[in-house]
Design an enzyme around this catalytic site. Sequence first.
Site, mmCIF file in Angstrom:
data_model
loop_
_atom_site.group_PDB
_atom_site.id
_atom_site.type_symbol
_atom_site.label_atom_id
_atom_site.label_comp_id
_atom_site.label_asym_id
_atom_site.label_seq_id
_atom_site.Cartn_x
_atom_site.Cartn_y
_atom_site.Cartn_z
ATOM 1 N N LYS A 1 0.806 -1.224 0.000
ATOM 2 C CA LYS A 1 0.000 0.000 0.000
ATOM 3 C C LYS A 1 0.845 1.284 0.000
ATOM 4 O O LYS A 1 0.452 2.273 -0.593
ATOM 5 C CB LYS A 1 -0.950 0.013 1.202
ATOM 6 C CG LYS A 1 -2.074 -1.016 1.103
ATOM 7 C CD LYS A 1 -3.028 -0.896 2.287
ATOM 8 C CE LYS A 1 -4.074 -1.988 2.255
ATOM 9 N NZ LYS A 1 -5.081 -1.827 3.318
ATOM 10 N N ASP B 1 -10.023 2.461 1.743
ATOM 11 C CA ASP B 1 -10.102 2.056 3.162
ATOM 12 C C ASP B 1 -10.692 3.199 3.992
ATOM 13 O O ASP B 1 -11.472 2.962 4.924
ATOM 14 C CB ASP B 1 -8.706 1.746 3.720
ATOM 15 C CG ASP B 1 -8.168 0.402 3.245
ATOM 16 O OD1 ASP B 1 -8.967 -0.479 2.889
ATOM 17 O OD2 ASP B 1 -6.930 0.239 3.240
HETATM 18 P P1 NAP Z 1 0.647 -2.003 9.629
HETATM 19 O O1 NAP Z 1 0.871 -0.822 8.754
HETATM 20 O O2 NAP Z 1 1.626 -3.114 9.639
HETATM 21 O O3 NAP Z 1 0.510 -1.434 11.157
HETATM 22 C C1 NAP Z 1 0.414 -2.312 12.233
HETATM 23 C C2 NAP Z 1 0.141 -1.531 13.526
HETATM 24 O O4 NAP Z 1 -0.023 -2.491 14.585
HETATM 25 C C3 NAP Z 1 1.274 -0.617 13.954
HETATM 26 O O5 NAP Z 1 0.737 0.499 14.608
HETATM 27 C C4 NAP Z 1 2.052 -1.484 14.962
HETATM 28 O O6 NAP Z 1 2.752 -0.740 15.913
HETATM 29 C C5 NAP Z 1 0.914 -2.189 15.630
HETATM 30 N N1 NAP Z 1 1.347 -3.441 16.249
HETATM 31 C C6 NAP Z 1 1.755 -4.571 15.610
HETATM 32 N N2 NAP Z 1 2.077 -5.512 16.512
HETATM 33 C C7 NAP Z 1 1.877 -4.964 17.753
HETATM 34 C C8 NAP Z 1 2.012 -5.434 19.079
HETATM 35 N N3 NAP Z 1 2.446 -6.674 19.337
HETATM 36 N N4 NAP Z 1 1.671 -4.601 20.082
HETATM 37 C C9 NAP Z 1 1.221 -3.353 19.852
HETATM 38 N N5 NAP Z 1 1.079 -2.833 18.605
HETATM 39 C C10 NAP Z 1 1.396 -3.636 17.567
HETATM 40 O O7 NAP Z 1 -0.747 -2.688 9.337
HETATM 41 P P2 NAP Z 1 -2.080 -2.012 8.723
HETATM 42 O O8 NAP Z 1 -2.102 -2.223 7.264
HETATM 43 O O9 NAP Z 1 -2.211 -0.640 9.281
HETATM 44 O O10 NAP Z 1 -3.201 -2.969 9.346
HETATM 45 C C11 NAP Z 1 -3.548 -2.858 10.721
HETATM 46 C C12 NAP Z 1 -4.797 -3.691 10.984
HETATM 47 O O11 NAP Z 1 -5.883 -3.173 10.239
HETATM 48 C C13 NAP Z 1 -4.640 -5.161 10.557
HETATM 49 O O12 NAP Z 1 -5.189 -5.974 11.564
HETATM 50 C C14 NAP Z 1 -5.472 -5.248 9.291
HETATM 51 O O13 NAP Z 1 -6.039 -6.544 9.156
HETATM 52 C C15 NAP Z 1 -6.549 -4.207 9.568
HETATM 53 N N6 NAP Z 1 -7.175 -3.673 8.334
HETATM 54 C C16 NAP Z 1 -8.493 -3.913 8.124
HETATM 55 C C17 NAP Z 1 -9.119 -3.389 7.011
HETATM 56 C C18 NAP Z 1 -10.577 -3.668 6.778
HETATM 57 O O14 NAP Z 1 -11.070 -3.370 5.689
HETATM 58 N N7 NAP Z 1 -11.299 -4.177 7.761
HETATM 59 C C19 NAP Z 1 -8.396 -2.623 6.085
HETATM 60 C C20 NAP Z 1 -7.048 -2.388 6.328
HETATM 61 C C21 NAP Z 1 -6.446 -2.916 7.461
HETATM 62 P P3 NAP Z 1 4.249 -0.187 15.629
HETATM 63 O O15 NAP Z 1 4.080 1.105 14.888
HETATM 64 O O16 NAP Z 1 4.810 -0.015 16.990
HETATM 65 O O17 NAP Z 1 4.971 -1.244 14.828
#
Ligand code: NAP
Length: 277
Positions: free
Chosen positions: A71, A107
């Site tokens: 993305k 999104d």
């Molecule tokens: P991303 O860019 O990889 O960001 C992940 C986030 O989670 C970061 O803020 C990270 O913190 C945090 N994180 C990961 N492991 C952690 C832990 N053990 N403890 C605390 N914080 C933690 O991922 P993303 O694309 O934003 O996606 C995030 C979530 O949104 C996912 O679960 C995804 O499935 C969901 N999502 C859903 C939709 C939908 O349509 N429903 C669309 C998009 C995304 P750090 O910054 O500290 O690494």
Amino acid sequence: MGIDGTTKIVGIFGAPVAHTASPAMHNAAFAALGLNWLYLPFHVEPSHLRAALDGIRCLGLAGVNLTVPHKVLALAMLDDVDDEVRRIGAVNTVSIADGRLRGHNTDAAGFSTAIQEEFGLSLRGTRVLILGAGGAARAIAVRCAGEGAAAIWIANRTPANAESIVRAVGDRAHVASLRSLPEADLVVNATSVGLHEGDSLGLPAKFFSARHCVFDTIYRPAETELLRTARQAGARVANGTGMLLHQGARAFEIWTGEKAPLSVMRDALQAAIEGNA
Ligand code: NAP
């Protein structure tokens, strides 16, 4: 509809992509409207993303969705992006017109439609606490600001990532600490914590009450520990299925120019998430 020489092809680029529910949702929509279109999953490694995007042009695809880890990477590889995409810094939908690739972020709109649908809540005037500072959090924060949220707090494991979103969003946004969370109307989990059994954000039940709406972007499992804790404390809760549905519906409309058949897409998505598709 049989595949023939006039079938239009769209799809999703991701790595991994094996568990995506998007093909079921979009192919059901094409069938319902009698469109000779097909949505396919493509496993694309980051090192091949530029070539794969060029492939949209070369192979005559009508567009693609992008998922993890593409993305942000894709942003610099497109010909045009809309303003919201630039502010978010991430793109999840690519369309093509006159040979030019255009990036969109559905999104963000998908989130706001889901919040309206699940809670009857407008983001205007709402105090929002976002947990996480990755791509999803960024899209949500930019959308909240764009729709006039009263306050936006970002709480994240790595504070520097939250600070970066606050800088992009402007003066209504603030960094919050996970140890002392501010009072909000809407709490959104945009971390990946909850995807796996036993994952815990560690928020206590006493933080939640009937005044809160709690939204988890995660949709599999259907109820994360956060949603269970909040529900048991009396809060209204919803998982990320609605956001996934509405981002998909927007992408469908961008590509086809047709109104998305929401109830067909919702049923297909639900079946795919539950593993029945
Ligand atoms: P991303 O860019 O990889 O960001 C992940 C986030 O989670 C970061 O803020 C990270 O913190 C945090 N994180 C990961 N492991 C952690 C832990 N053990 N403890 C605390 N914080 C933690 O991922 P993303 O694309 O934003 O996606 C995030 C979530 O949104 C996912 O679960 C995804 O499935 C969901 N999502 C859903 C939709 C939908 O349509 N429903 C669309 C998009 C995304 P750090 O910054 O500290 O690494």
